[in-house]
Design a protein around this motif. Structure first.
Motif, mmCIF file in Angstrom:
data_model
loop_
_atom_site.group_PDB
_atom_site.id
_atom_site.type_symbol
_atom_site.label_atom_id
_atom_site.label_comp_id
_atom_site.label_asym_id
_atom_site.label_seq_id
_atom_site.Cartn_x
_atom_site.Cartn_y
_atom_site.Cartn_z
ATOM 1 N N ASN A 261 0.827 -1.203 0.000
ATOM 2 C CA ASN A 261 0.000 0.000 0.000
ATOM 3 C C ASN A 261 0.861 1.253 0.000
ATOM 4 O O ASN A 261 2.026 1.215 0.415
ATOM 5 C CB ASN A 261 -0.926 0.021 1.217
ATOM 6 C CG ASN A 261 -1.986 -1.054 1.145
ATOM 7 O OD1 ASN A 261 -2.379 -1.481 0.068
ATOM 8 N ND2 ASN A 261 -2.438 -1.507 2.299
ATOM 9 N N GLU A 262 0.279 2.360 -0.446
ATOM 10 C CA GLU A 262 0.972 3.642 -0.395
ATOM 11 C C GLU A 262 1.033 4.116 1.049
ATOM 12 O O GLU A 262 0.083 3.940 1.807
ATOM 13 C CB GLU A 262 0.248 4.688 -1.255
ATOM 14 C CG GLU A 262 0.336 4.417 -2.731
ATOM 15 C CD GLU A 262 -0.206 5.554 -3.585
ATOM 16 O OE1 GLU A 262 -0.656 6.591 -3.044
ATOM 17 O OE2 GLU A 262 -0.165 5.409 -4.827
ATOM 18 N N CYS A 263 2.152 4.713 1.417
ATOM 19 C CA CYS A 263 2.267 5.351 2.721
ATOM 20 C C CYS A 263 1.965 6.837 2.544
ATOM 21 O O CYS A 263 1.934 7.343 1.417
ATOM 22 C CB CYS A 263 3.667 5.163 3.305
ATOM 23 S SG CYS A 263 4.956 6.196 2.557
ATOM 24 N N CYS A 264 1.762 7.527 3.656
ATOM 25 C CA CYS A 264 1.546 8.967 3.568
ATOM 26 C C CYS A 264 1.861 9.614 4.908
ATOM 27 O O CYS A 264 1.939 8.948 5.936
ATOM 28 C CB CYS A 264 0.124 9.293 3.130
ATOM 29 S SG CYS A 264 -1.182 8.693 4.225
ATOM 30 N N GLY A 265 2.045 10.918 4.859
ATOM 31 C CA GLY A 265 2.315 11.672 6.070
ATOM 32 C C GLY A 265 2.637 13.116 5.742
ATOM 33 O O GLY A 265 2.524 13.550 4.596
ATOM 34 N N LEU A 266 3.017 13.835 6.767
ATOM 35 C CA LEU A 266 3.340 15.251 6.637
ATOM 36 C C LEU A 266 4.758 15.487 7.133
ATOM 37 O O LEU A 266 5.284 14.715 7.928
ATOM 38 C CB LEU A 266 2.362 16.091 7.459
ATOM 39 C CG LEU A 266 0.876 15.916 7.145
ATOM 40 C CD1 LEU A 266 0.026 16.737 8.111
ATOM 41 C CD2 LEU A 266 0.576 16.288 5.713
ATOM 42 N N ILE A 267 5.350 16.564 6.646
ATOM 43 C CA ILE A 267 6.686 16.945 7.087
ATOM 44 C C ILE A 267 6.609 18.366 7.625
ATOM 45 O O ILE A 267 6.123 19.270 6.943
ATOM 46 C CB ILE A 267 7.709 16.843 5.943
ATOM 47 C CG1 ILE A 267 7.830 15.384 5.519
ATOM 48 C CG2 ILE A 267 9.058 17.413 6.381
ATOM 49 C CD1 ILE A 267 8.793 15.130 4.406
ATOM 50 N N GLY A 268 7.071 18.509 8.852
ATOM 51 C CA GLY A 268 7.143 19.827 9.453
ATOM 52 C C GLY A 268 8.526 20.406 9.243
ATOM 53 O O GLY A 268 9.515 19.682 9.137
ATOM 54 N N GLY A 269 8.592 21.710 9.168
ATOM 55 C CA GLY A 269 9.877 22.362 8.980
ATOM 56 C C GLY A 269 9.750 23.855 9.109
ATOM 57 O O GLY A 269 8.706 24.380 9.502
ATOM 58 N N SER A 270 10.827 24.525 8.752
ATOM 59 C CA SER A 270 10.822 25.985 8.734
ATOM 60 C C SER A 270 11.974 26.466 7.873
ATOM 61 O O SER A 270 12.971 25.754 7.690
ATOM 62 C CB SER A 270 10.923 26.562 10.151
ATOM 63 O OG SER A 270 12.111 26.136 10.775
ATOM 64 N N ASP A 271 11.810 27.644 7.330
ATOM 65 C CA ASP A 271 12.846 28.281 6.513
ATOM 66 C C ASP A 271 13.352 27.389 5.386
ATOM 67 O O ASP A 271 14.546 27.358 5.087
ATOM 68 C CB ASP A 271 14.022 28.741 7.392
ATOM 69 C CG ASP A 271 13.586 29.725 8.459
ATOM 70 O OD1 ASP A 271 12.736 30.585 8.158
ATOM 71 O OD2 ASP A 271 14.093 29.628 9.602
ATOM 72 N N GLY A 272 12.451 26.618 4.773
ATOM 73 C CA GLY A 272 12.833 25.790 3.636
ATOM 74 C C GLY A 272 13.611 24.540 3.982
ATOM 75 O O GLY A 272 14.222 23.919 3.119
ATOM 76 N N VAL A 273 13.593 24.152 5.273
ATOM 77 C CA VAL A 273 14.305 22.951 5.719
ATOM 78 C C VAL A 273 13.319 21.981 6.356
ATOM 79 O O VAL A 273 12.568 22.346 7.264
ATOM 80 C CB VAL A 273 15.408 23.301 6.742
ATOM 81 C CG1 VAL A 273 16.126 22.047 7.223
ATOM 82 C CG2 VAL A 273 16.402 24.299 6.154
#
Length: 131
Positions: free
Chosen positions: A21-33
């Motif tokens: 199956n496909e996985c999914c999620g979100l990525i947190g960051g700041s200032d383009g990192v």
């Protein structure tokens, strides 16, 4: 966007663990990192599409806010196709300010690519992998 090698490795690991199956999620960051991978459950439980579980999405957005991070990217995997948005991905892209990352596990791939998807227009965004 700068993607530290540990983030890159975590996305590949998540994709492999959820296959077929496909996985999914979100990525947190700041200032383009990219700073933090937030795994989510694929509510579709499908090898052909993904849909972030709404409860996971709410929890993750709250955690990001508490950590002082912004939504840097939305990620998912393609288990049998290249790391390029499908028509379904394009149609469902609801966050024009977010980067869409796709990890491909297709034979011969193991690729990570990033895209901006605004009003149905797909533009590849250069990813800078760093240590």
């Amino acid at each position: 966007m700068k993607i530290p090698s540990e983030i890159h490795d975590e996305l590949l690991t998540h994709a492999r663990e959820e296959a077929p199956n496909e996985c999914c999620g979100l990525i947190g960051g700041s200032d383009g990192v990219a700073k933090t991978v937030y795994r989510a459950r694929n509510a579709e439980a499908s090898p052909l599409r993904y849909n972030l579980d709404p409860q996971d999405q709410f929890r993750i957005m709250t955690e990001m806010d508490e950590e002082g991070e912004e939504l840097a990217a939305i990620y998912h995997s393609h288990t049998a196709s290249p790391a390029y948005p499908s028509q379904t991905d394009i149609n469902l892209a609801a966050y024009p300010d977010a980067l869409y990352l796709i990890v491909s596990l297709a034979e011969g791939e193991k690729d990570l690519r990033g895209y901006s998807i605004v009003d149905g227009e797909v533009t590849e965004v250069e990813l800078e992998l760093s240590d």
